[in-house]
Motif scaffolding. Structure first.
Motif, PDB file in Angstrom:
ATOM      1  N   PRO A 210       0.809  -1.225   0.000  1.00  0.00           N
ATOM      2  CA  PRO A 210       0.000   0.000   0.000  1.00  0.00           C
ATOM      3  C   PRO A 210       0.841   1.274   0.000  1.00  0.00           C
ATOM      4  O   PRO A 210       0.457   2.260  -0.641  1.00  0.00           O
ATOM      5  N   ALA A 211       1.981   1.247   0.694  1.00  0.00           N
ATOM      6  CA  ALA A 211       2.843   2.434   0.709  1.00  0.00           C
ATOM      7  C   ALA A 211       3.324   2.760  -0.695  1.00  0.00           C
ATOM      8  O   ALA A 211       3.255   3.907  -1.149  1.00  0.00           O
ATOM      9  N   ALA A 212       3.812   1.733  -1.408  1.00  0.00           N
ATOM     10  CA  ALA A 212       4.279   1.949  -2.776  1.00  0.00           C
ATOM     11  C   ALA A 212       3.131   2.405  -3.672  1.00  0.00           C
ATOM     12  O   ALA A 212       3.281   3.326  -4.492  1.00  0.00           O
ATOM     13  N   ALA A 213       1.961   1.771  -3.523  1.00  0.00           N
ATOM     14  CA  ALA A 213       0.810   2.118  -4.358  1.00  0.00           C
ATOM     15  C   ALA A 213       0.342   3.550  -4.096  1.00  0.00           C
ATOM     16  O   ALA A 213      -0.078   4.257  -5.022  1.00  0.00           O
TER      17      ALA A 213
ATOM     18  N   GLY B  38       2.507   6.071  -5.994  1.00  0.00           N
ATOM     19  CA  GLY B  38       2.092   6.186  -7.379  1.00  0.00           C
ATOM     20  C   GLY B  38       0.761   6.894  -7.512  1.00  0.00           C
ATOM     21  O   GLY B  38       0.563   7.722  -8.414  1.00  0.00           O
ATOM     22  N   GLY B  39      -0.165   6.604  -6.608  1.00  0.00           N
ATOM     23  CA  GLY B  39      -1.475   7.234  -6.652  1.00  0.00           C
ATOM     24  C   GLY B  39      -1.427   8.734  -6.469  1.00  0.00           C
ATOM     25  O   GLY B  39      -2.215   9.476  -7.079  1.00  0.00           O
ATOM     26  N   ALA B  40      -0.490   9.211  -5.650  1.00  0.00           N
ATOM     27  CA  ALA B  40      -0.374  10.647  -5.417  1.00  0.00           C
ATOM     28  C   ALA B  40       0.024  11.383  -6.693  1.00  0.00           C
ATOM     29  O   ALA B  40      -0.472  12.488  -6.970  1.00  0.00           O
ATOM     30  N   TYR B  41       0.888  10.780  -7.492  1.00  0.00           N
ATOM     31  CA  TYR B  41       1.289  11.408  -8.750  1.00  0.00           C
ATOM     32  C   TYR B  41       0.139  11.418  -9.755  1.00  0.00           C
ATOM     33  O   TYR B  41      -0.036  12.379 -10.499  1.00  0.00           O
ATOM     34  N   VAL B  42      -0.643  10.341  -9.764  1.00  0.00           N
ATOM     35  CA  VAL B  42      -1.800  10.311 -10.656  1.00  0.00           C
ATOM     36  C   VAL B  42      -2.815  11.371 -10.237  1.00  0.00           C
ATOM     37  O   VAL B  42      -3.401  12.065 -11.083  1.00  0.00           O
ATOM     38  N   ALA B  43      -3.025  11.527  -8.933  1.00  0.00           N
ATOM     39  CA  ALA B  43      -3.953  12.543  -8.442  1.00  0.00           C
ATOM     40  C   ALA B  43      -3.500  13.940  -8.836  1.00  0.00           C
ATOM     41  O   ALA B  43      -4.314  14.809  -9.171  1.00  0.00           O
TER      42      ALA B  43
ATOM     43  N   ALA C 225      -4.294   3.517  -6.008  1.00  0.00           N
ATOM     44  CA  ALA C 225      -3.529   2.547  -5.217  1.00  0.00           C
ATOM     45  C   ALA C 225      -4.213   1.182  -5.239  1.00  0.00           C
ATOM     46  O   ALA C 225      -3.557   0.140  -5.426  1.00  0.00           O
ATOM     47  N   ALA C 226      -5.531   1.165  -5.047  1.00  0.00           N
ATOM     48  CA  ALA C 226      -6.268  -0.101  -5.080  1.00  0.00           C
ATOM     49  C   ALA C 226      -6.179  -0.748  -6.463  1.00  0.00           C
ATOM     50  O   ALA C 226      -6.020  -1.972  -6.583  1.00  0.00           O
ATOM     51  N   ALA C 227      -6.252   0.062  -7.518  1.00  0.00           N
ATOM     52  CA  ALA C 227      -6.153  -0.474  -8.875  1.00  0.00           C
ATOM     53  C   ALA C 227      -4.777  -1.081  -9.128  1.00  0.00           C
ATOM     54  O   ALA C 227      -4.662  -2.143  -9.769  1.00  0.00           O
ATOM     55  N   LEU C 228      -3.724  -0.444  -8.634  1.00  0.00           N
ATOM     56  CA  LEU C 228      -2.370  -0.975  -8.814  1.00  0.00           C
ATOM     57  C   LEU C 228      -2.219  -2.329  -8.115  1.00  0.00           C
ATOM     58  O   LEU C 228      -1.633  -3.266  -8.678  1.00  0.00           O
ATOM     59  N   ILE C 229      -2.727  -2.438  -6.891  1.00  0.00           N
ATOM     60  CA  ILE C 229      -2.660  -3.713  -6.187  1.00  0.00           C
ATOM     61  C   ILE C 229      -3.413  -4.786  -6.966  1.00  0.00           C
ATOM     62  O   ILE C 229      -2.946  -5.925  -7.108  1.00  0.00           O
ATOM     63  N   ALA C 230      -4.585  -4.435  -7.498  1.00  0.00           N
ATOM     64  CA  ALA C 230      -5.394  -5.401  -8.240  1.00  0.00           C
ATOM     65  C   ALA C 230      -4.691  -5.854  -9.523  1.00  0.00           C
ATOM     66  O   ALA C 230      -4.674  -7.051  -9.842  1.00  0.00           O
ATOM     67  N   VAL C 231      -4.105  -4.922 -10.261  1.00  0.00           N
ATOM     68  CA  VAL C 231      -3.434  -5.260 -11.523  1.00  0.00           C
ATOM     69  C   VAL C 231      -2.235  -6.166 -11.273  1.00  0.00           C
ATOM     70  O   VAL C 231      -2.039  -7.181 -11.975  1.00  0.00           O
ATOM     71  N   VAL C 232      -1.425  -5.831 -10.287  1.00  0.00           N
ATOM     72  CA  VAL C 232      -0.239  -6.638 -10.002  1.00  0.00           C
ATOM     73  C   VAL C 232      -0.644  -8.021  -9.493  1.00  0.00           C
ATOM     74  O   VAL C 232      -0.013  -9.033  -9.833  1.00  0.00           O
ATOM     75  N   THR C 233      -1.686  -8.090  -8.680  1.00  0.00           N
ATOM     76  CA  THR C 233      -2.175  -9.384  -8.210  1.00  0.00           C
ATOM     77  C   THR C 233      -2.631 -10.246  -9.393  1.00  0.00           C
ATOM     78  O   THR C 233      -2.293 -11.432  -9.485  1.00  0.00           O
ATOM     79  N   ALA C 234      -3.386  -9.645 -10.310  1.00  0.00           N
ATOM     80  CA  ALA C 234      -3.875 -10.387 -11.477  1.00  0.00           C
ATOM     81  C   ALA C 234      -2.721 -10.897 -12.331  1.00  0.00           C
ATOM     82  O   ALA C 234      -2.756 -12.039 -12.818  1.00  0.00           O
TER      83      ALA C 234
END
Length: 434
Positions: free
Chosen positions: A102-105, A108-113, A127-136
């Motif tokens: 979550p820290a890493a995500a 990245g999320g802050a830059y997208v925001a 952040a949630a989307a990044l975790i989901a994509v990497v998990t998939a």
């Protein structure tokens, strides 16, 4: 190792995994924080940590090539010090992923925001989307995640090199003076901040058995990654200081501003793209390693045996990966509810990885052949790890808690028989004369 259990990672994919694990989210913000602490002298802190990385990376590469197993540092600790040490270090790594991902995500999320707007909501959704994509990607197996990592690493290296090259015409040597405005002792403070940027050399050991030829390709991938990571870190840090000058210490998105100078236009979109690439690369490497480790811990009795499926090379550890991902989502939700930033998560994660380093290096000194270059590297790495432990300080509380939890688990489980031994090829490696 039989043909059916042979891994799939190539030299290029392994190098990309390493680059993704080490060249992480630290490059997004830490150059500015280090410049604030030590001014241009922070370049010496970057250089020192690059140099320290060489024996550390070489040590883990030697262990991975000699004992290729999904347990990684946990396997080395078992061979060197027994089951309790293996469980302790395994828990420290596996349970560093829930706060670390979550820290890493969030970075990245802050830059997208910043690029699209939406503030905190966009940050957490990204952040949630990044975790989901990497998990998939990892659920699909290392054939997919290894190729994804190769693409991500190529795009990232190209983007960083282009940004540095195009911004350097704006560099000014005057920005290097005064070189140490806060005194030479401030270099140590800057180095402490940069520890997060150099965690990761241990992560790929859990994937050692997934290489097609670990004894050959793992050391080569490590050497290539050390060169790529070292050069990129030094180039980016040098460019940020010489191009941005004193503004580097106060810039919230120094990499984005550097890209804007080099590529033209606003800083938000290229910075967001780089942040997403960096974040996905780091998370992909760590999820792959942690998933394999969880399966190995289940196999060896340090975690429930239900997790053991996927510990064999070539298999996908879907159960272990699902547990790690679920804990990451839970940690992200907790952070969102109580309003914490990523900093506490970063510090807890760093404490865990430094502990893993310490036990891994101690295991190397015990296991690697005497009078070998690899063992000499382990002794050299020992001093670096000691310095990292001192820098980490009170944030070692998280690995201390995980160590206690591992010992309690083993005690309550009350195993009547010893755990299953490491995979057969590990024993063969162990018995092979050096």
């Amino acid at each position: 190792m039989t043909e059916n259990s042979r891994g799939h990672l190539t030299f290029g994919q392994g190098t990309a995994m390493y680059v993704g694990a080490v060249l992480g989210t630290g490059v997004i913000a830490l150059p500015a924080l280090a410049a604030e602490a030590a001014g241009p002298a922070s370049l010496l802190a970057w250089l020192a940590l690059v140099v320290m990385s060489v024996p550390l990376a070489a040590t883990f590469a030697a262990l991975g090539a000699r004992y290729p197993d999904a347990g990684g540092v946990s396997t080395y600790a078992r061979l060197a010090f027994g089951d309790r040490a293996a469980a302790m270090v395994g828990w420290c790594f596996y349970f560093a992923i829930p706060p670390g991902a979550p820290a890493a995500a969030l970075f990245g999320g802050a830059y997208v925001a910043a690029a699209v707007g939406g503030g905190t909501a966009t940050t957490f959704i990204t952040a949630a989307a990044l975790i989901a994509v990497v998990t998939a990607a990892n659920l699909a197996g290392l054939r997919v995640s290894g190729r994804l990592q190769l693409v991500l690493a190529a795009l990232l290296v190209t983007l960083l090199l282009a940004s540095v090259a195009l911004s350097l015409p704006d560099a000014r040597w005057d920005n290097l003076t005064p070189f140490a405005p806060h005194g030479w002792a401030a270099i140590g403070s800057a180095a402490a901040l940069l520890v997060w940027s150099f965690a990761g050399w241990e992560a790929i050991t859990h994937l050692a058995a997934e290489f097609r030829r670990p004894e050959r390709d793992l050391p080569r991938a490590t050497a290539a990654a050390v060169c790529v990571v070292g050069v990129l870190y030094l180039l980016v840090a040098f460019a940020i200081i010489t191009v941005l000058g004193s503004a580097a210490a106060t810039e919230d998105a120094p990499l984005g501003e550097l890209m804007a100078r080099g590529l033209g236009g606003g800083a938000r979109w290229p910075a967001a793209a780089a942040a997403v690439l960096l974040t996905m690369g780091t998370m992909n490497a760590y999820y792959a390693g942690a998933a394999k480790l969880g399966a190995a811990l289940g196999r060896d009795g340090a975690l429930p045996s239900w997790l053991a499926r996927g510990s064999v090379a070539g298999q996908v550890p879907r159960r272990s990966l699902t547990v790690a991902s679920a804990m990451s989502f839970l940690a992200l939700a907790v952070v969102a509810v109580i309003g914490l930033g990523p900093e506490p998560l970063v510090l807890l994660t760093t404490g865990s990885f430094v502990t893993v380093y310490a036990i891994g290096v101690a295991s190397a000194i015990r296991l690697l052949p005497r009078r070998s270059l690899a063992r000499a590297s382990a002794f050299a790495a020992l001093s670096a790890v000691a310095a990292l432990l001192l820098m980490t300080g009170r944030y070692l509380i998280w690995p201390a808690a995980m160590t206690a939890a591992a010992l309690i688990y083993l005690h309550l489980k009350g195993r009547a028989s010893p755990p299953s031994p490491p995979a057969p090829e590990i024993i063969e490696k162990r018995l092979t004369p050096s």
